[in-house]
Design a protein around this motif. Sequence first.
Motif, PDB file in Angstrom:
ATOM      1  N   VAL A   1      -3.729   5.830 -16.825  1.00  0.00           N
ATOM      2  CA  VAL A   1      -4.085   6.626 -15.836  1.00  0.00           C
ATOM      3  C   VAL A   1      -5.499   6.260 -15.164  1.00  0.00           C
ATOM      4  O   VAL A   1      -5.890   6.087 -14.111  1.00  0.00           O
ATOM      5  CB  VAL A   1      -4.202   8.283 -16.309  1.00  0.00           C
TER       6      VAL A   1
ATOM      7  N   SER B   1      -2.804  16.468 -15.992  1.00  0.00           N
ATOM      8  CA  SER B   1      -2.201  16.886 -15.033  1.00  0.00           C
ATOM      9  C   SER B   1      -0.852  16.215 -14.501  1.00  0.00           C
ATOM     10  O   SER B   1       0.095  16.468 -14.192  1.00  0.00           O
ATOM     11  CB  SER B   1      -3.055  17.022 -13.698  1.00  0.00           C
ATOM     12  N   THR B   2      -0.833  14.993 -15.293  1.00  0.00           N
ATOM     13  CA  THR B   2       0.071  14.178 -14.998  1.00  0.00           C
ATOM     14  C   THR B   2       1.196  14.091 -16.328  1.00  0.00           C
ATOM     15  O   THR B   2       2.095  13.064 -16.469  1.00  0.00           O
ATOM     16  CB  THR B   2      -0.189  12.741 -14.538  1.00  0.00           C
TER      17      THR B   2
ATOM     18  N   SER C   1       1.495  18.924 -17.502  1.00  0.00           N
ATOM     19  CA  SER C   1       1.619  18.738 -16.300  1.00  0.00           C
ATOM     20  C   SER C   1       1.407  20.100 -15.598  1.00  0.00           C
ATOM     21  O   SER C   1       2.186  20.928 -15.968  1.00  0.00           O
ATOM     22  CB  SER C   1       2.817  17.806 -15.591  1.00  0.00           C
TER      23      SER C   1
ATOM     24  N   ASN D   1       3.286   9.893  -4.974  1.00  0.00           N
ATOM     25  CA  ASN D   1       1.906   9.395  -4.848  1.00  0.00           C
ATOM     26  C   ASN D   1       1.779   8.484  -3.654  1.00  0.00           C
ATOM     27  O   ASN D   1       0.859   8.662  -2.948  1.00  0.00           O
ATOM     28  CB  ASN D   1       1.262   8.534  -6.059  1.00  0.00           C
TER      29      ASN D   1
ATOM     30  N   GLY E   1       3.262  17.199  -6.540  1.00  0.00           N
ATOM     31  CA  GLY E   1       3.936  16.249  -7.603  1.00  0.00           C
ATOM     32  C   GLY E   1       4.898  15.561  -7.031  1.00  0.00           C
ATOM     33  O   GLY E   1       5.467  16.060  -6.150  1.00  0.00           O
TER      34      GLY E   1
ATOM     35  N   SER F   1      -0.021  16.868 -10.853  1.00  0.00           N
ATOM     36  CA  SER F   1       0.836  15.697 -11.401  1.00  0.00           C
ATOM     37  C   SER F   1       0.560  14.592 -10.598  1.00  0.00           C
ATOM     38  O   SER F   1      -0.829  14.153 -10.495  1.00  0.00           O
ATOM     39  CB  SER F   1       2.429  16.077 -11.189  1.00  0.00           C
ATOM     40  N   ALA F   2       1.413  13.921  -9.510  1.00  0.00           N
ATOM     41  CA  ALA F   2       1.120  12.897  -9.013  1.00  0.00           C
ATOM     42  C   ALA F   2       0.181  13.105  -7.951  1.00  0.00           C
ATOM     43  O   ALA F   2      -0.879  12.252  -7.574  1.00  0.00           O
ATOM     44  CB  ALA F   2       2.271  11.980  -8.433  1.00  0.00           C
TER      45      ALA F   2
ATOM     46  N   ASN G   1      -3.634  12.524  -8.977  1.00  0.00           N
ATOM     47  CA  ASN G   1      -3.971  10.933  -8.810  1.00  0.00           C
ATOM     48  C   ASN G   1      -4.358  10.757  -7.110  1.00  0.00           C
ATOM     49  O   ASN G   1      -5.266   9.982  -7.139  1.00  0.00           O
ATOM     50  CB  ASN G   1      -2.944   9.777  -9.279  1.00  0.00           C
TER      51      ASN G   1
END
Length: 303
Positions: free
Chosen positions: A135, A179-180, A198, A17, A11, A45-46, A49
């Motif tokens: 998202v 998750s984020t 998250s 990200n 994350g 988290s990030a 993505n």
Amino acid sequence: MVRNVALVLGGGGAAGNAWLIGIIAGLAEAGVDLTEAADLVIGTSAGANAAVQVRSGIPPGELLAAVLSPLPVQPAGQSRQQPPFASMDSVFERMRAISAAAISAADLQRAMGAFGLESDVKFGPEVAKQRRALVAARLPRHEWPERPMILVAIDALTGELAAFDRDSGVDLVDAATASTALPGAGPTHSINGVRYISGGVRSADNADLASGYANVIVLSPFSGRSGPLPEGQFEGLRRPPGADLASEVEALRQQGSRVVVITPDVDSRAAMGTNQMDLATRIPAARAGFAQGKKEATRVTFL
């Protein structure tokens, strides 16, 4: 070990990200394409993505180009759709208190889940819908990939791990949104009546989920970083023993895994700044990650 390569993406907000994609593109430029080499991708988290980006089938160079493209200019009188979030200062203050009081990893996860559920009263259903739409707009694909991928979240009520994959029966966009879902900063995310926060609450990286893989590559935007992030920022939570990346890596190595951990170098840290949520950090973080990735390739030439 039959399974060969697991890629762990930690994350780290917008900056994290972008840095992750930069690193992956830089490694590919130097001849190490993790989008092809990874038998499993784990995202938190990030990093969730980023995991979807890595598993999208889009070449690393194109993923990087997308990050480096300026965000579209909105028509006059309109603003980019962004759900309202709480004051991050107050969120970080509450996180400091929660982590200081936690006596175990399970206790921390339950307390952070309770914080998320408590905060839901400030965010109506419309905000939750906006978060999911945001998202979805950032993901290059909305279908689970054929190749293994895990997105990590936490049950806000029980504090238990939720490792979503294509066999979990959960929509990919919902898994990424869960998750984020940063506790207190925005709403928890509901999937089939269960509310999630998250997976970064459990671990910034969740590298232990790569157990059983011969080679584990961990790209961690913030683990083990002592500054310059403000104290109490999400990935800076005080972790109970065993929930930090060093412990996860040691356990993997004890099991026989070869583990390589890549964290931001000096230039990448400077580019990422002190506010990982700031979208303005994306382009400089991606560029710094790309340059660092090319240098780091010699560490993963065994792939």
